[in-house]
Design an enzyme around this catalytic site. Sequence first.
Site, short mmCIF file in Angstrom:
data_model
loop_
_atom_site.label_atom_id
_atom_site.label_comp_id
_atom_site.label_asym_id
_atom_site.label_seq_id
_atom_site.Cartn_x
_atom_site.Cartn_y
_atom_site.Cartn_z
N ARG A 96 2.33 3.24 4.23
CA ARG A 96 2.40 4.41 3.35
C ARG A 96 1.04 4.77 2.73
O ARG A 96 0.95 5.24 1.60
CB ARG A 96 3.40 4.18 2.21
CG ARG A 96 4.84 4.20 2.62
CD ARG A 96 5.27 5.58 3.11
NE ARG A 96 6.71 5.67 3.16
CZ ARG A 96 7.46 5.20 4.16
NH1 ARG A 96 6.89 4.64 5.20
NH2 ARG A 96 8.78 5.30 4.11
N SER A 131 11.83 7.91 -1.54
CA SER A 131 11.47 6.65 -2.22
C SER A 131 10.43 6.93 -3.29
O SER A 131 9.39 7.51 -2.99
CB SER A 131 10.86 5.67 -1.22
OG SER A 131 11.74 5.39 -0.18
N GLU A 144 5.10 5.39 -5.03
CA GLU A 144 4.71 6.00 -3.75
C GLU A 144 4.43 7.49 -3.96
O GLU A 144 3.59 8.09 -3.28
CB GLU A 144 5.84 5.82 -2.72
CG GLU A 144 5.38 6.06 -1.31
CD GLU A 144 6.44 6.67 -0.43
OE1 GLU A 144 6.20 7.78 0.06
OE2 GLU A 144 7.50 6.03 -0.26
#
Length: 336
Positions: A162, A236, A332
């Site tokens: 990520r 997320s 994130e």
Amino acid sequence: MEVQHNISLKNHNTFGVEAIANTFIEVHNEKDLVDIFKQGIFKEPFFILGGGSNILFTKDFEGTIIKINNKGIQHFIEGNNIYITAAAGEIWNDLVWYCIDHNFPGLENMALIPGTVGASPVQNIGAYGVELMDIFHTCRAFDSYTGEIRTFTNKDCAFTYRDSIFKSKYKGRYIIMSVTYNLKIHTPLNTSYGSIENELVKRSISKPTIKDIAEVVSHIRVEKLPDPTTIGNAGSFFKNPIIDVNKLNNLLKIYPDIAYYTLDNGLYKLAAGWLIETCGWKGKQVGNVIIWKNQALVITNSGKATGIEIYDVSSLIIKDVQLKFDIELEREVNIL
Ligand code: EPU
């Protein structure tokens, strides 16, 4: 190129929170970026917006929001290689279905990920056992410092989980205008993710096609994740934390059922959703903010939440996970 002032960003972020941008410019091609560069806009605060699906506005934006809205998908085939070039403003899921319609394998496990093509390398998006870095070839990016175009190879992007160079060293510098993916005609399907296998069995599919996989993945996502067009969220909210074997063994002594995956590099990835759920957050509501009932990694806006309210709840979650597991969750979602 249209320049607007005092624009609401509510419809430009999937959390659906209110924030006002001083200036808002929609970009349709590279020439627009050259014009913006010449006008000196890149010397002032600016932010590049794709689909707004990984961003939380916690205040008004005192600068220029540049929305990338160029379009187009092309491909060519060379031996076993399929090269697909998509404009940054294309919707990611449209690209996935372009590939499925042409019977090109490789993107089906990433069906229905929200956002645009341009954001795909920035985040190194991934789902159900596949990551963008597995199929990324190159991208064309506009350098906001020099006004030049640069091509980045897979190696140049320094992809990790990520993360990429566009979120670290070059944060806020390059504007991705198009991405080329390298798919292979002969690619084994990846059905190793438990929930994909279970769903295929349920549907009595023993020899799945790439379309079957995309449909199954889309189904799993719809069941598990709230639809951002009706319930504000950004997927997320946190990354899954990565820990070493000592830390894992210490945790396993206290929490033998802790959810984790083994990585290739000898490290372990914990399921942040499990940590958050175990702290009692799943389904919990604080003011206008609700932790999603089917996936504790997702924070949702019940309708009237402000960005700062959502941010504050995320801080409470981080604090609880830290206290209980001695693990610091990392967001994130990009916070502005
Ligand atoms: N789990 C819980 N409780 C929860 C959520 C998860 O116990 O509330 C545990 C379960 O054991 C479950 C495991 O965590 O089996 C894994 O859950 P899931 O399959 O939903 O995957 P994840 O690790 O929580 C990641 C990505 C998702 C992606 C899925 C599927 C991150 C931060 N998230 O979630 O990506 O869809 O895997 O590949 O890596 C996103 O980035 O926005 C996103 C949704």
